[in-house]
Write an enzyme that holds these catalytic residues in place. Structure first.
Site, PDB file in Angstrom:
ATOM      1  N   ARG A  39      -2.389  -4.009  -3.479  1.00 24.73           N
ATOM      2  CA  ARG A  39      -1.016  -3.707  -3.059  1.00 24.73           C
ATOM      3  C   ARG A  39      -0.618  -2.278  -3.421  1.00 24.73           C
ATOM      4  O   ARG A  39       0.108  -1.612  -2.679  1.00 24.73           O
ATOM      5  CB  ARG A  39      -0.058  -4.714  -3.697  1.00 24.73           C
ATOM      6  CG  ARG A  39      -0.187  -6.109  -3.070  1.00 24.73           C
ATOM      7  CD  ARG A  39       0.528  -7.156  -3.893  1.00 24.73           C
ATOM      8  NE  ARG A  39       0.729  -8.400  -3.160  1.00 24.73           N
ATOM      9  CZ  ARG A  39       1.352  -9.455  -3.672  1.00 24.73           C
ATOM     10  NH1 ARG A  39       1.807  -9.429  -4.921  1.00 24.73           N
ATOM     11  NH2 ARG A  39       1.515 -10.542  -2.940  1.00 24.73           N
ATOM     12  N   THR A  62       3.986  -7.634  -7.053  1.00 16.19           N
ATOM     13  CA  THR A  62       4.650  -7.938  -5.780  1.00 16.19           C
ATOM     14  C   THR A  62       5.212  -6.680  -5.128  1.00 16.19           C
ATOM     15  O   THR A  62       5.029  -6.454  -3.933  1.00 16.19           O
ATOM     16  CB  THR A  62       5.802  -8.935  -6.032  1.00 16.19           C
ATOM     17  OG1 THR A  62       5.264 -10.088  -6.698  1.00 16.19           O
ATOM     18  CG2 THR A  62       6.461  -9.354  -4.736  1.00 16.19           C
ATOM     19  N   PHE A  67      16.390 -11.533   1.435  1.00 13.46           N
ATOM     20  CA  PHE A  67      15.322 -11.013   2.292  1.00 13.46           C
ATOM     21  C   PHE A  67      14.485 -12.124   2.935  1.00 13.46           C
ATOM     22  O   PHE A  67      13.447 -11.859   3.536  1.00 13.46           O
ATOM     23  CB  PHE A  67      14.406 -10.068   1.491  1.00 13.46           C
ATOM     24  CG  PHE A  67      13.876 -10.644   0.194  1.00 13.46           C
ATOM     25  CD1 PHE A  67      12.758 -11.467   0.171  1.00 13.46           C
ATOM     26  CD2 PHE A  67      14.509 -10.366  -1.013  1.00 13.46           C
ATOM     27  CE1 PHE A  67      12.270 -12.003  -1.007  1.00 13.46           C
ATOM     28  CE2 PHE A  67      14.032 -10.907  -2.210  1.00 13.46           C
ATOM     29  CZ  PHE A  67      12.904 -11.722  -2.195  1.00 13.46           C
ATOM     30  N   HIS A 124      -1.163 -12.006   0.468  1.00 15.87           N
ATOM     31  CA  HIS A 124      -0.537 -13.064  -0.306  1.00 15.87           C
ATOM     32  C   HIS A 124      -1.609 -13.694  -1.181  1.00 15.87           C
ATOM     33  O   HIS A 124      -2.735 -13.885  -0.727  1.00 15.87           O
ATOM     34  CB  HIS A 124       0.042 -14.145   0.616  1.00 15.87           C
ATOM     35  CG  HIS A 124       0.392 -15.407  -0.121  1.00 15.87           C
ATOM     36  ND1 HIS A 124       1.579 -15.547  -0.816  1.00 15.87           N
ATOM     37  CD2 HIS A 124      -0.307 -16.555  -0.333  1.00 15.87           C
ATOM     38  CE1 HIS A 124       1.596 -16.736  -1.408  1.00 15.87           C
ATOM     39  NE2 HIS A 124       0.461 -17.363  -1.129  1.00 15.87           N
ATOM     40  N   ASN A 147       3.117  -5.797   1.468  1.00 17.62           N
ATOM     41  CA  ASN A 147       2.098  -5.647   0.421  1.00 17.62           C
ATOM     42  C   ASN A 147       0.723  -6.202   0.794  1.00 17.62           C
ATOM     43  O   ASN A 147      -0.078  -6.512  -0.077  1.00 17.62           O
ATOM     44  CB  ASN A 147       2.626  -6.241  -0.894  1.00 17.62           C
ATOM     45  CG  ASN A 147       3.172  -7.640  -0.723  1.00 17.62           C
ATOM     46  OD1 ASN A 147       2.877  -8.297   0.283  1.00 17.62           O
ATOM     47  ND2 ASN A 147       3.944  -8.103  -1.682  1.00 17.62           N
ATOM     48  N   ARG A 180      -4.978 -12.475  -8.222  1.00 20.74           N
ATOM     49  CA  ARG A 180      -3.664 -11.829  -8.406  1.00 20.74           C
ATOM     50  C   ARG A 180      -3.807 -10.499  -9.140  1.00 20.74           C
ATOM     51  O   ARG A 180      -3.085  -9.553  -8.858  1.00 20.74           O
ATOM     52  CB  ARG A 180      -2.682 -12.762  -9.111  1.00 20.74           C
ATOM     53  CG  ARG A 180      -2.058 -13.772  -8.145  1.00 20.74           C
ATOM     54  CD  ARG A 180      -0.880 -14.531  -8.731  1.00 20.74           C
ATOM     55  NE  ARG A 180       0.360 -13.786  -8.771  1.00 20.74           N
ATOM     56  CZ  ARG A 180       1.289 -13.793  -7.804  1.00 20.74           C
ATOM     57  NH1 ARG A 180       1.119 -14.508  -6.712  1.00 20.74           N
ATOM     58  NH2 ARG A 180       2.404 -13.109  -7.936  1.00 20.74           N
ATOM     59  N   LYS A 223      -1.972 -10.315   5.354  1.00 19.03           N
ATOM     60  CA  LYS A 223      -0.735 -10.336   6.134  1.00 19.03           C
ATOM     61  C   LYS A 223      -0.839  -9.387   7.332  1.00 19.03           C
ATOM     62  O   LYS A 223      -1.757  -8.551   7.399  1.00 19.03           O
ATOM     63  CB  LYS A 223       0.434  -9.953   5.216  1.00 19.03           C
ATOM     64  CG  LYS A 223       0.679 -10.927   4.047  1.00 19.03           C
ATOM     65  CD  LYS A 223       1.925 -10.481   3.276  1.00 19.03           C
ATOM     66  CE  LYS A 223       2.166 -11.266   2.022  1.00 19.03           C
ATOM     67  NZ  LYS A 223       3.395 -10.798   1.321  1.00 19.03           N
TER      68      LYS A 223
HETATM   69  P1  IDP Z   1       4.200 -12.749  -4.551  1.00 19.31           P
HETATM   70  O1  IDP Z   1       3.792 -12.529  -3.106  1.00 19.31           O
HETATM   71  O2  IDP Z   1       3.740 -11.620  -5.438  1.00 19.31           O
HETATM   72  O3  IDP Z   1       3.810 -14.107  -5.088  1.00 19.31           O
HETATM   73  P2  IDP Z   1       6.921 -13.719  -4.135  1.00 19.31           P
HETATM   74  O4  IDP Z   1       8.036 -13.622  -5.128  1.00 19.31           O
HETATM   75  O5  IDP Z   1       6.314 -15.072  -3.887  1.00 19.31           O
HETATM   76  O6  IDP Z   1       5.796 -12.659  -4.578  1.00 19.31           O
HETATM   77  O7  IDP Z   1       7.466 -13.117  -2.772  1.00 19.31           O
HETATM   78  C1  IDP Z   1       6.838 -13.353  -1.544  1.00 19.31           C
HETATM   79  C2  IDP Z   1       6.814 -12.079  -0.707  1.00 19.31           C
HETATM   80  O8  IDP Z   1       8.167 -11.703  -0.384  1.00 19.31           O
HETATM   81  C3  IDP Z   1       6.246 -10.856  -1.424  1.00 19.31           C
HETATM   82  O9  IDP Z   1       4.828 -10.796  -1.370  1.00 19.31           O
HETATM   83  C4  IDP Z   1       6.900  -9.719  -0.675  1.00 19.31           C
HETATM   84  O10 IDP Z   1       6.250  -9.469   0.584  1.00 19.31           O
HETATM   85  C5  IDP Z   1       8.292 -10.289  -0.397  1.00 19.31           C
HETATM   86  N1  IDP Z   1       9.269  -9.942  -1.443  1.00 19.31           N
HETATM   87  C6  IDP Z   1       9.371 -10.492  -2.690  1.00 19.31           C
HETATM   88  N2  IDP Z   1      10.389  -9.980  -3.393  1.00 19.31           N
HETATM   89  C7  IDP Z   1      10.967  -9.080  -2.558  1.00 19.31           C
HETATM   90  C8  IDP Z   1      12.124  -8.195  -2.712  1.00 19.31           C
HETATM   91  O11 IDP Z   1      12.794  -8.147  -3.762  1.00 19.31           O
HETATM   92  N3  IDP Z   1      12.423  -7.413  -1.648  1.00 19.31           N
HETATM   93  C9  IDP Z   1      11.708  -7.439  -0.476  1.00 19.31           C
HETATM   94  N4  IDP Z   1      10.632  -8.237  -0.284  1.00 19.31           N
HETATM   95  C10 IDP Z   1      10.273  -9.050  -1.317  1.00 19.31           C
HETATM   96 MG    MG Z   2       4.467 -15.996  -4.410  1.00 16.63          MG
END
Ligand code: IDP
Ligand code: MG
Length: 167
Positions: free
Chosen positions: A108, A97, A58, A125, A122, A91, A10
């Site tokens: 991360r 996350t 968000f 992806h 983080n 992962r 990212k």
């Molecule tokens: P992942 O990237 O671990 O699969 P997802 O739930 O798909 O997690 O969320 C996508 C991205 O959105 C995350 O990598 C993070 O950058 C952001 N994100 C997810 N949950 C939150 C939150 O509760 N607050 C702020 N940003 C979030």
């Molecule tokens: Mg995801």
């Protein structure tokens, strides 16, 4: 079972010059990279990528984040890793996350942060399951950009198709 995973470095990962570090960590998986490129991310691509989060408060912030609007780096590096249990292996290395909750030795946990406005920055992806991986890889890559045949494809002859060649 062999499977594919989409990885995105990212904009925060690129801005912090972490490309090498992240690829080195991912090389611990011994998986094969079967596609890679730099991508300028239009809003439509970012929205489609995160469409499962459309109702989250968000959503707009993470769309802007993926576009590079928060980092003055309007690009991401997209890669496809392929091999045995690719998704779990990637992962596990990426970590949770929320970078504050991620194992400190994970990507991360090492490089992520939560911004003052609450975005989880983080660095990477990683696809979360095989069907999401297929959806995401088809979104980010065309069949010709991958060196293996991951999914069924078709050939079409396009008339008056405009593309750029080197002058
Ligand atoms: P992942 O990237 O671990 O699969 P997802 O739930 O798909 O997690 O969320 C996508 C991205 O959105 C995350 O990598 C993070 O950058 C952001 N994100 C997810 N949950 C939150 C939150 O509760 N607050 C702020 N940003 C979030
Ligand atoms: Mg995801």
């Amino acid at each position: 079972m062999s499977e594919a995973a989409l990885i995105l470095i990212k904009p925060d990962g690129l801005k912090k010059s972490l490309t090498g570090n992240i690829l080195t960590r991912l090389s611990e998986t011994k998986l094969e990279i079967v596609g890679s490129k730099m991508v300028r991310v239009p809003r439509s691509l970012a929205e489609e990528h995160y469409k499962h989060l459309k109702d989250k408060p968000f959503f707009n912030e993470i769309v802007q984040y993926l576009q590079g609007e928060l980092h003055d780096r309007k690009k991401v590096m997209a890669l496809v890793y392929w091999g045995e249990d690719a998704i779990k292996k990637c992962r596990d290395l990426a970590g949770a996350t929320n970078p504050e909750e991620a194992d400190p030795t994970s990507i991360r946990g090492s490089y992520g942060r939560i911004t003052t406005s609450g975005v989880y920055e983080n660095a990477v992806h990683v696809s979360s399951n095989p069907s999401e991986a297929e959806r995401e890889i088809k979104l980010w890559f065309s069949p010709d950009e991958l060196i293996v045949d991951l999914y069924p494809k078709k050939e079409v002859v396009e008339k008056e198709f405009k593309r750029k060649l080197w002058a």
